[in-house]
Design a protein around this motif. Structure first.
Motif, PDB file in Angstrom:
ATOM      1  N   VAL A 138      -4.701  21.248   1.074  1.00 30.80           N
ATOM      2  CA  VAL A 138      -5.722  20.285   1.502  1.00 30.80           C
ATOM      3  C   VAL A 138      -5.245  18.876   1.194  1.00 30.80           C
ATOM      4  N   GLN A 139      -5.409  17.991   2.147  1.00 27.53           N
ATOM      5  CA  GLN A 139      -5.089  16.579   1.960  1.00 27.53           C
ATOM      6  C   GLN A 139      -6.385  15.788   1.936  1.00 27.53           C
ATOM      7  N   LEU A 140      -6.581  15.006   0.878  1.00 33.09           N
ATOM      8  CA  LEU A 140      -7.745  14.126   0.780  1.00 33.09           C
ATOM      9  C   LEU A 140      -7.367  12.753   1.323  1.00 33.09           C
TER      10      LEU A 140
ATOM     11  N   MET B  26       0.820  -1.180   0.000  1.00 30.30           N
ATOM     12  CA  MET B  26       0.000   0.000   0.000  1.00 30.30           C
ATOM     13  C   MET B  26       0.868   1.250   0.000  1.00 30.30           C
ATOM     14  N   LYS B  27       0.308   2.343  -0.472  1.00 31.15           N
ATOM     15  CA  LYS B  27       1.086   3.563  -0.539  1.00 31.15           C
ATOM     16  C   LYS B  27       1.190   4.186   0.836  1.00 31.15           C
TER      17      LYS B  27
ATOM     18  N   PRO C 246     -18.034  -5.200  -3.327  1.00 26.53           N
ATOM     19  CA  PRO C 246     -18.618  -3.857  -3.379  1.00 26.53           C
ATOM     20  C   PRO C 246     -17.828  -2.888  -2.503  1.00 26.53           C
ATOM     21  N   TYR C 247     -17.652  -1.670  -2.996  1.00 28.38           N
ATOM     22  CA  TYR C 247     -16.916  -0.638  -2.265  1.00 28.38           C
ATOM     23  C   TYR C 247     -17.823   0.576  -2.095  1.00 28.38           C
ATOM     24  N   ASN C 248     -17.998   1.026  -0.866  1.00 29.27           N
ATOM     25  CA  ASN C 248     -18.861   2.170  -0.605  1.00 29.27           C
ATOM     26  C   ASN C 248     -18.232   3.178   0.345  1.00 29.27           C
ATOM     27  N   GLN C 249     -16.914   3.109   0.473  1.00 30.69           N
ATOM     28  CA  GLN C 249     -16.203   4.079   1.305  1.00 30.69           C
ATOM     29  C   GLN C 249     -16.089   5.400   0.562  1.00 30.69           C
ATOM     30  N   GLY C 250     -15.502   6.376   1.192  1.00 29.36           N
ATOM     31  CA  GLY C 250     -15.290   7.677   0.567  1.00 29.36           C
ATOM     32  C   GLY C 250     -14.005   8.281   1.081  1.00 29.36           C
ATOM     33  N   PHE C 251     -13.974   9.604   1.200  1.00 25.15           N
ATOM     34  CA  PHE C 251     -12.805  10.242   1.789  1.00 25.15           C
ATOM     35  C   PHE C 251     -13.214  11.507   2.519  1.00 25.15           C
TER      36      PHE C 251
ATOM     37  N   VAL D  62      -6.207   4.939   5.945  1.00 24.12           N
ATOM     38  CA  VAL D  62      -6.128   6.133   5.110  1.00 24.12           C
ATOM     39  C   VAL D  62      -5.017   6.027   4.076  1.00 24.12           C
ATOM     40  N   GLN D  63      -5.326   6.415   2.842  1.00 20.13           N
ATOM     41  CA  GLN D  63      -4.333   6.605   1.803  1.00 20.13           C
ATOM     42  C   GLN D  63      -4.458   8.074   1.360  1.00 20.13           C
ATOM     43  N   PRO D  64      -3.473   8.925   1.716  1.00 23.11           N
ATOM     44  CA  PRO D  64      -3.630  10.366   1.534  1.00 23.11           C
ATOM     45  C   PRO D  64      -3.174  10.868   0.164  1.00 23.11           C
ATOM     46  N   TYR D  65      -3.868  11.892  -0.322  1.00 27.90           N
ATOM     47  CA  TYR D  65      -3.488  12.594  -1.541  1.00 27.90           C
ATOM     48  C   TYR D  65      -3.545  14.083  -1.256  1.00 27.90           C
TER      49      TYR D  65
END
Length: 224
Positions: free
Chosen positions: A204-206, A1-2, A158-163, A215-218
């Motif tokens: 801003v970090q998403l 993972m990143k 199924p994926y239903n997460q967000g950020f 968490v995988q941050p962008y």
């Protein structure tokens, strides 16, 4: 993972207690099956390097759910990869010469719950339907990003997460467009619908979430 603020890598023993408390507040999956007498649960995806920093004089044994010893040594457990899902135990061994302060840094046992699914976002592919501008609502902005998904048994999921976002004055968040998307093994393009706004001249970090809530941050650059 990143790179991630979690990754089940607990570092710097002197801050161990504060980090554990942070993990409990951010990730509801951590500690769900906590066992008594000093054991602590941590969740990690299969085929993901796992590290745990210990003092150089601390011994440990890593065991599978049948009690078979997979590895043992003194010092750090460094980038161990669990190729098979299941429950594993990292047993921390103290000798009679170690004081109570050293004992207080770590639990006696770490239960490692290895999940059979893995999701890595490829932020080199991220795109926005329009620019995010300071002081303006971004409720109609669509974010697209590729994500590499794998499962131990090769099934879709199924994926239903967000950020969420991190930054001064930022209320930006994102949810999967259509509320859910079915991920197949391999690369998948996921669309998120934004809402909220951000103040002027702030970075801003998403914080994108995988299936385990890690968490995988962008980071949005330059400053909005």
């Amino acid at each position: 993972m990143k790179a991630s603020i979690l990754y089940s890598k607990l570092v710097m023993p002197q801050y161990f207690l504060s980090i554990v408390l942070m993990l409990f507040s951010l990730n509801p999956m951590i500690g769900q099956d906590r066992t008594p007498e000093g054991a602590l649960d941590v969740v990690v995806s299969y085929n993901t390097p796992f590290s745990y920093n210990l003092g150089e004089d601390i011994s440990w044994e890593l065991k599978d759910e049948n009690g078979f010893i997979l590895a043992n040594k003194k010092g750090d457990l460094d980038s161990y990869v669990f190729s098979k899902p299941g429950r594993y135990a990292l047993e921390i061994i103290y000798d009679q010469n170690q004081n109570d302060i050293e004992h207080g840094y770590f639990p006696e046992k770490l239960i490692i719950v290895v999940k059979p699914i893995k999701l890595d976002f490829d932020f080199s592919t991220i795109s926005f339907s329009r620019d995010i501008k300071a002081g303006q609502m971004c409720d109609d902005i669509i974010v697209k990003v590729a994500a590499n998904f794998s499962s131990y048994n090769g099934e879709s999921m199924p994926y239903n997460q967000g950020f969420t976002s991190f930054g001064v004055g930022s209320t930006i968040s994102g949810q999967v467009r259509g509320e859910e998307v079915m991920l197949k093994p391999g690369s998948n393009m996921i669309e998120f619908l934004l809402k909220g706004q951000v103040e002027e001249k702030n970075s801003v970090q998403l914080n994108f979430l995988d299936f385990s809530g890690e968490v995988q941050p962008y980071t949005l650059t330059p400053k909005i």
